[in-house]
Design an enzyme around this catalytic site. Structure first.
Site, mmCIF file in Angstrom:
data_model
loop_
_atom_site.group_PDB
_atom_site.id
_atom_site.type_symbol
_atom_site.label_atom_id
_atom_site.label_comp_id
_atom_site.label_asym_id
_atom_site.label_seq_id
_atom_site.Cartn_x
_atom_site.Cartn_y
_atom_site.Cartn_z
ATOM 1 N N CYS A 1 0.827 -1.211 0.000
ATOM 2 C CA CYS A 1 0.000 0.000 0.000
ATOM 3 C C CYS A 1 0.865 1.266 0.000
ATOM 4 O O CYS A 1 1.455 1.590 -1.011
ATOM 5 C CB CYS A 1 -0.982 -0.037 1.165
ATOM 6 N N HIS B 1 -4.034 -4.829 0.479
ATOM 7 C CA HIS B 1 -3.689 -5.491 1.735
ATOM 8 C C HIS B 1 -3.862 -7.008 1.586
ATOM 9 O O HIS B 1 -4.992 -7.494 1.516
ATOM 10 C CB HIS B 1 -4.578 -4.976 2.863
ATOM 11 N N GLU C 1 -3.236 -9.413 3.770
ATOM 12 C CA GLU C 1 -3.369 -10.190 5.005
ATOM 13 C C GLU C 1 -4.800 -10.607 5.304
ATOM 14 O O GLU C 1 -5.057 -11.342 6.250
ATOM 15 C CB GLU C 1 -2.803 -9.393 6.188
#
Length: 430
Positions: A318, A402, A404
């Site tokens: 990011c 992202h 995760e």
């Protein structure tokens, strides 16, 4: 007002008391007189009358001049921020605690928010950094076994403003048409609409260093891994001990947990940590994390990235991806309304597959500005923007979103394994 309720064996009737005498001939009929007295006048005079529902007590004033009346929950007062919309269906607590939302009002397009309450396990940082929360319908109850408190109580404790009963669909359409807008949330009746409008037009988020306020202040070690209950991608994983330095530009806890779950020993450092100190630690790899705001507003971070690239394998996520783009000689630009949500399709060019991703950014790297040798590895399928980079010669990899999955799908979790492979190859070549 006086009524009589008549209950014969075959039916239930009611009639004014003047019509009752003719009914008395039937011995099976029972008559009940009910007298209703209105106390509204007396109650209002005594000052104790309350409506059984909450009335509008807040306003959202946008810089385009529109005023949106709403009901407040959480903290009270007046707050200014950039309004962005998030298309996630759930995961509002992860969104609330994502430091990348610093300086922004998050408008949830999913109309019903709050039904799962909040709990400590879903937090992505130790506090909330967003300016406020805008939703359509606030759940009046919670129904999740993990819930420890309501969303309203949580926002009050964190001093975060929230509003509901506002037309979030109409505001979203306006943001898509006109782009992200600065707005002011207020529960203060003494402030006029004109005052709030002036506040919105005199404040700007562009060019402001937001990562300094969300970063840690000193280095620390991270050891927590993803809980086995939530680690869905551990089959066949080979653990390697790699030392990773993670720059905290607003890093999320679950990014650190995923790295730790892949066998990394992590040292988290502040956003202004000198590159020379990082290199002295002799890391196997360096992570540049997610974070809020404009990458052009933090030239010191770009310089740090420049001084590390080529000297250790690096992975940018990011904000880290955008800083890498600038450090490699490229340019970044502000998007019309950004990407915010857990359902953005991305094409993984290298793997030749489509991944559904969780995204949160208002800036992007211009791929046409990148030097020769830099490879675009991922493309956002909604608008064709750059979603990932690689520079094999300098052992660089990055993602705009992202991976995760907190909140969001697990499609891109394998990128952590790719970072492990990159560090392993570099170690073998040394």
């Amino acid at each position: 007002m006086e009524l009589a309720f008549v209950n014969p064996s075959s039916a239930t009737l009611f009639a004014p008391t003047k019509a009752l005498p003719s009914l008395f001939k039937h011995s099976s009929i029972r008559v009940f007189n009910v007298r209703c007295i209105s106390n509204s006048t007396a109650g209002a005079a005594a000052g104790v009358l309350e409506r059984p529902w909450k009335t509008s007590d807040a306003r959202l004033v946008l810089e385009d001049g529109s005023v949106w009346k709403a009901k407040s929950f959480g903290a009270t007062g007046t707050q200014v921020g950039e309004v962005v919309f998030n298309t996630s269906l759930t995961g509002y607590q992860e969104i609330l605690t994502d430091p990348s939302y610093a300086g922004q009002f998050v408008l949830m397009t999913n109309p019903h928010i709050g039904n799962t309450g909040v709990n400590f396990d879903d937090e992505e940082s130790m506090q909330c950094f967003l300016a406020g929360l805008v939703i359509r319908s606030l759940s009046i109850s919670t129904s999740n076994w993990r819930c420890t408190k309501t969303l309203g109580d949580y926002l009050t404790e964190r001093n975060i403003m929230g509003i509901y009963d506002v037309d979030t669909r109409a505001i979203t359409r306006r943001l898509r048409q006109d782009g992200s807008l600065i707005g002011v949330l207020s529960t203060e009746e003494v402030k006029s609409d004109e005052e709030l409008l002036e506040m919105s037009r005199s404040w700007d988020i562009v060019g402001v260093d937001l990562i300094s306020d969300v970063s840690c202040t000193k280095p620390y070690e991270w050891v927590d891994r993803t809980s086995p209950n939530w680690d869905f991608n551990n089959e066949g994983r080979v653990f390697h001990e790699f030392k990773v330095v993670a720059y905290d530009f607003g890093i999320k806890h679950n990014i650190l947990r995923r790295l730790a779950s892949y066998g990394c020993k992590i040292t988290v450092v502040p956003s202004n940590w000198p590159a020379s100190e990082t290199l002295k630690m002799n890391p196997d790899g360096v992570l540049f994390s997610n974070g809020p705001g404009d990458p052009s507003a933090v030239p010191y971070a770009v310089e740090t990235v420049k001084n590390i690239v080529g000297k250790a394998p690096v992975f940018g996520i990011c904000m880290g991806h955008q800083l890498l783009g600038q450090a490699l000689g490229g340019k970044t630009f502000k998007m019309k309304f950004g990407h915010h949500g857990g359902n953005h399709p991305v094409r993984n060019i290298r793997a030749n597959r489509v991944e559904i991703s969780a995204q949160n950014h208002n800036y992007a790297v211009d791929p046409a500005s990148l030097p020769q040798g830099v490879e675009v590895t991922h493309v956002n399928l909604n608008d064709g923007s750059c979603a990932g980079l690689a520079f094999p010669a300098l052992k660089v990899m990055s993602l705009q979103y992202h991976p995760e999955a907190s909140p969001g799908p697990h499609d891109s979790d394998s990128v952590f394994g790719e970072f492990i492979v990159l560090m392993k190859q570099c170690k073998q070549q040394a």
